[in-house]
Design a protein around this motif. Structure first.
Motif, PDB file in Angstrom:
ATOM      1  N   LYS A 312     -22.497 -15.054  17.890  1.00  0.00           N
ATOM      2  CA  LYS A 312     -23.442 -13.915  17.824  1.00  0.00           C
ATOM      3  C   LYS A 312     -22.902 -12.796  16.934  1.00  0.00           C
ATOM      4  N   ALA A 313     -23.844 -12.001  16.412  1.00  0.00           N
ATOM      5  CA  ALA A 313     -23.450 -10.827  15.612  1.00  0.00           C
ATOM      6  C   ALA A 313     -22.606  -9.893  16.472  1.00  0.00           C
ATOM      7  N   ALA A 314     -21.612  -9.308  15.865  1.00  0.00           N
ATOM      8  CA  ALA A 314     -20.688  -8.445  16.621  1.00  0.00           C
ATOM      9  C   ALA A 314     -20.125  -7.371  15.707  1.00  0.00           C
ATOM     10  N   SER A 315     -19.372  -6.462  16.316  1.00  0.00           N
ATOM     11  CA  SER A 315     -18.606  -5.481  15.536  1.00  0.00           C
ATOM     12  C   SER A 315     -17.210  -6.043  15.344  1.00  0.00           C
ATOM     13  N   ALA A 316     -16.630  -5.801  14.154  1.00  0.00           N
ATOM     14  CA  ALA A 316     -15.307  -6.351  13.840  1.00  0.00           C
ATOM     15  C   ALA A 316     -14.254  -5.819  14.815  1.00  0.00           C
ATOM     16  N   SER A 317     -13.269  -6.659  15.036  1.00  0.00           N
ATOM     17  CA  SER A 317     -12.180  -6.341  15.951  1.00  0.00           C
ATOM     18  C   SER A 317     -11.466  -5.071  15.504  1.00  0.00           C
ATOM     19  N   ARG A 318     -11.045  -4.285  16.492  1.00  0.00           N
ATOM     20  CA  ARG A 318     -10.295  -3.064  16.179  1.00  0.00           C
ATOM     21  C   ARG A 318      -8.856  -3.220  16.618  1.00  0.00           C
ATOM     22  N   GLU A 319      -7.956  -2.922  15.736  1.00  0.00           N
ATOM     23  CA  GLU A 319      -6.535  -2.973  16.033  1.00  0.00           C
ATOM     24  C   GLU A 319      -5.997  -1.593  15.698  1.00  0.00           C
ATOM     25  N   ARG A 320      -4.849  -1.265  16.265  1.00  0.00           N
ATOM     26  CA  ARG A 320      -4.161  -0.060  15.789  1.00  0.00           C
ATOM     27  C   ARG A 320      -3.880  -0.262  14.291  1.00  0.00           C
ATOM     28  N   ALA A 321      -4.179   0.703  13.467  1.00  0.00           N
ATOM     29  CA  ALA A 321      -3.994   0.476  12.022  1.00  0.00           C
ATOM     30  C   ALA A 321      -3.794   1.791  11.284  1.00  0.00           C
ATOM     31  N   ASP A 322      -3.488   1.662  10.016  1.00  0.00           N
ATOM     32  CA  ASP A 322      -3.311   2.833   9.164  1.00  0.00           C
ATOM     33  C   ASP A 322      -4.660   3.266   8.598  1.00  0.00           C
ATOM     34  N   VAL A 323      -4.786   4.562   8.285  1.00  0.00           N
ATOM     35  CA  VAL A 323      -5.970   5.028   7.560  1.00  0.00           C
ATOM     36  C   VAL A 323      -5.761   4.722   6.066  1.00  0.00           C
ATOM     37  N   CYS A 324      -4.517   4.924   5.615  1.00  0.00           N
ATOM     38  CA  CYS A 324      -4.181   4.646   4.223  1.00  0.00           C
ATOM     39  C   CYS A 324      -2.700   4.290   4.143  1.00  0.00           C
ATOM     40  N   ALA A 325      -2.392   3.143   3.553  1.00  0.00           N
ATOM     41  CA  ALA A 325      -0.984   2.722   3.450  1.00  0.00           C
ATOM     42  C   ALA A 325      -0.563   2.649   1.988  1.00  0.00           C
ATOM     43  N   LEU A 326      -1.238   3.447   1.144  1.00  0.00           N
ATOM     44  CA  LEU A 326      -0.948   3.385  -0.294  1.00  0.00           C
ATOM     45  C   LEU A 326       0.489   3.805  -0.640  1.00  0.00           C
ATOM     46  N   PRO A 327       1.013   4.917  -0.069  1.00  0.00           N
ATOM     47  CA  PRO A 327       2.409   5.258  -0.392  1.00  0.00           C
ATOM     48  C   PRO A 327       3.357   4.116  -0.022  1.00  0.00           C
ATOM     49  N   ALA A 328       3.122   3.486   1.122  1.00  0.00           N
ATOM     50  CA  ALA A 328       3.963   2.348   1.534  1.00  0.00           C
ATOM     51  C   ALA A 328       3.847   1.215   0.513  1.00  0.00           C
ATOM     52  N   ALA A 329       2.610   0.962   0.060  1.00  0.00           N
ATOM     53  CA  ALA A 329       2.407  -0.119  -0.921  1.00  0.00           C
ATOM     54  C   ALA A 329       3.160   0.167  -2.209  1.00  0.00           C
ATOM     55  N   SER A 330       3.298   1.450  -2.549  1.00  0.00           N
ATOM     56  CA  SER A 330       4.032   1.774  -3.785  1.00  0.00           C
ATOM     57  C   SER A 330       5.511   1.408  -3.635  1.00  0.00           C
ATOM     58  N   VAL A 331       6.039   1.526  -2.421  1.00  0.00           N
ATOM     59  CA  VAL A 331       7.439   1.144  -2.170  1.00  0.00           C
ATOM     60  C   VAL A 331       7.569  -0.385  -2.225  1.00  0.00           C
ATOM     61  N   VAL A 332       6.592  -1.073  -1.653  1.00  0.00           N
ATOM     62  CA  VAL A 332       6.592  -2.540  -1.697  1.00  0.00           C
ATOM     63  C   VAL A 332       6.459  -2.998  -3.158  1.00  0.00           C
ATOM     64  N   GLY A 333       5.651  -2.267  -3.913  1.00  0.00           N
ATOM     65  CA  GLY A 333       5.437  -2.604  -5.325  1.00  0.00           C
ATOM     66  C   GLY A 333       6.742  -2.608  -6.103  1.00  0.00           C
ATOM     67  N   ARG A 334       7.571  -1.565  -5.902  1.00  0.00           N
ATOM     68  CA  ARG A 334       8.810  -1.560  -6.684  1.00  0.00           C
ATOM     69  C   ARG A 334       9.763  -2.649  -6.186  1.00  0.00           C
ATOM     70  N   ALA A 335       9.649  -3.003  -4.891  1.00  0.00           N
ATOM     71  CA  ALA A 335      10.509  -4.075  -4.356  1.00  0.00           C
ATOM     72  C   ALA A 335      10.177  -5.416  -5.005  1.00  0.00           C
ATOM     73  N   VAL A 336       8.889  -5.758  -5.060  1.00  0.00           N
ATOM     74  CA  VAL A 336       8.538  -7.074  -5.598  1.00  0.00           C
ATOM     75  C   VAL A 336       8.776  -7.131  -7.108  1.00  0.00           C
ATOM     76  N   VAL A 337       8.586  -5.995  -7.773  1.00  0.00           N
ATOM     77  CA  VAL A 337       8.869  -5.948  -9.216  1.00  0.00           C
ATOM     78  C   VAL A 337      10.376  -6.114  -9.450  1.00  0.00           C
ATOM     79  N   ALA A 338      11.181  -5.436  -8.641  1.00  0.00           N
ATOM     80  CA  ALA A 338      12.642  -5.548  -8.790  1.00  0.00           C
ATOM     81  C   ALA A 338      13.094  -6.998  -8.589  1.00  0.00           C
ATOM     82  N   LEU A 339      12.474  -7.681  -7.640  1.00  0.00           N
ATOM     83  CA  LEU A 339      12.864  -9.080  -7.391  1.00  0.00           C
ATOM     84  C   LEU A 339      12.559  -9.958  -8.607  1.00  0.00           C
ATOM     85  N   GLU A 340      11.412  -9.756  -9.224  1.00  0.00           N
ATOM     86  CA  GLU A 340      11.064 -10.549 -10.420  1.00  0.00           C
ATOM     87  C   GLU A 340      11.984 -10.214 -11.591  1.00  0.00           C
TER      88      GLU A 340
END
Ligand code: EPS
Length: 378
Positions: A312-340
């Motif tokens: 049946k139609a429903a509302s998507a599951s809700r979990e505890r989550a971030d509103v915006c994790a962009l600054p964190a993604a920028s840290v992950v970005g330099r990590a994966v680039v450094a590995l390459e």
């Protein structure tokens, strides 16, 4: 040359990362690794989980007396919230997350096992390994930095490098433009009030890399293809740009390429629109990459979905989550680039020990310098 693997569920006992191929003799600065982990946990807009966890790298193999010994490094990051077995089933898959595609793939009626591994918590493991790669590259004057350049509809102004560094270090969003940062914070607050989420754009810059790394012989040798793949592997990243990528598509060739000019040191460039990569090779200029992150898929005011159990139609599951994790993604970005970058560096210079890598690198730098300054006198 460098191989790595990560394991662990978001609410399991913790995350494990193994990296193999770091030469002997690298001093592992644990403070630097933990600072990177802390940076990944911070940033305005993150949710409740980051107030629970204190991510710390426990290096369990591959070192003696604080230095690498040429054997695989194992990093363990424990989870404080390890409630996996008590967590409820997820039967209302969230649009934008791996829930539905993963449930279909494995035939799961409960998407919990899917989201536990697809969660961006996994990126803590890559940040720890990326910090090791950054320490390795630092031995050769190669620096990988990153910051936020746009969030939602707000764009940061371009500022000179020194000002950018100073402002990013002070910013709760790792944004170089204080005026834009204020607007971004207001936007995040509004999204939080509305039960909504936001994404944005971060930039990764690699400086100090010599020309000639990567390759054009095979598609997978190309430095840009490797870096783009690494960035798009960061959860929620949907687009990657190398240099002035999108803008170049709208310009004439005469306005797009970086003219080769005489400099005091020999041969150089007047601009860096290519973002430091031509023909799949580093060209000696700074490598400039941007990645676009979509908004987090877990919404407090959920989107429409279908319940996997009832159909049946429903509302998507809700979990505890971030509103915006962009600054964190920028840290992950330099990590994966450094590995390459660390991997292409080792492919070029090799070495079982740091001293061997250094000797090959120095020889090569000398050759490049002679080649560049000798133009015209041959
Ligand atoms: C994350 C941990 C997660 C989320 C987030 C990233 O914690 P929890 O689900 O327990 O609140 O905050 O996960 C996601 C964005 C996602 O899509 O799953 C972390 O350590 O980065």
């Amino acid at each position: 040359m460098l191989r790595y693997l990560t394991a662990g569920e978001s609410h399991g006992r913790g995350l494990t990362a193994i990296i193999d191929g770091i030469p002997v003799g690298l001093r592992l600065d644990l403070k630097f690794i933990n600072d990177e982990l802390k940076a990944r946990q911070s940033g305005y807009g993150r949710g409740g989980r980051m107030r629970i966890e204190v991510d710390r790298a426990d290096i369990r193999s591959g070192i003696k007396g604080g230095r690498t010994i040429g054997t695989p490094l194992t990093v363990w990051i424990g989870n404080r919230d390890s409630s996996l077995d008590e967590l409820p089933a997820v039967v209302a898959p969230r649009p934008g997350h791996a829930d539905l595609a993963g449930a279909l793939k494995f035939g799961f009626l409960d998407a919990r096992p899917v989201l536990e591994r697809a969660s961006a918590r996994e990126t803590a493991a890559r940040v720890a390994l990326g910090a090791v790669a950054q320490l390795f590259l630092g031995e050769f004057g190669v620096k990988v930095s990153s910051w936020v350049v746009g969030l939602g509809s707000v764009r940061a102004r371009l500022l000179p490098p020194a000002e950018t560094r100073r402002n990013v270090a002070r910013s709760s969003l790792f944004c170089p433009d204080p005026a834009a940062e204020k607007k971004m914070i207001r936007l995040i607050d509004r999204a939080r009030e509305d039960g909504d989420t936001l994404g944005g754009i971060f930039q990764v810059v690699v400086s100090g890399l010599p020309a000639g790394l990567g390759g054009y012989s095979q598609p997978t040798d190309r430095l840009d293809s490797r870096l783009a793949a690494a960035l798009v592997s960061v959860p929620a990243v949907k687009a990657v740009e190398v240099g002035d990528g999108w803008e170049l598509s709208a310009r004439f060739g005469s306005e797009s390429h970086d003219e080769i000019v005489k400099t005091r040191a020999g041969i150089g460039r007047s601009t860096n629109r290519a973002g430091g990569i031509e023909g799949g090779l580093s060209n000696g200029e700074e490598i400039v990459l941007r990645a676009a992150m979509k908004p987090i898929p877990t919404l407090a005011r959920p989107l429409r979905t279908v319940n996997l159990a009832t159909g049946k139609a429903a509302s998507a599951s809700r979990e505890r989550a971030d509103v915006c994790a962009l600054p964190a993604a920028s840290v992950v970005g330099r990590a994966v680039v450094a590995l390459e970058i660390a991997d292409v560096f080792l492919r070029k210079f090799g070495g079982d020990t740091l001293a061997e890598t250094r000797a090959a690198w120095k020889r090569y730098l000398k050759r490049i310098e002679r080649f560049s300054s000798g133009a015209g006198s041959r």
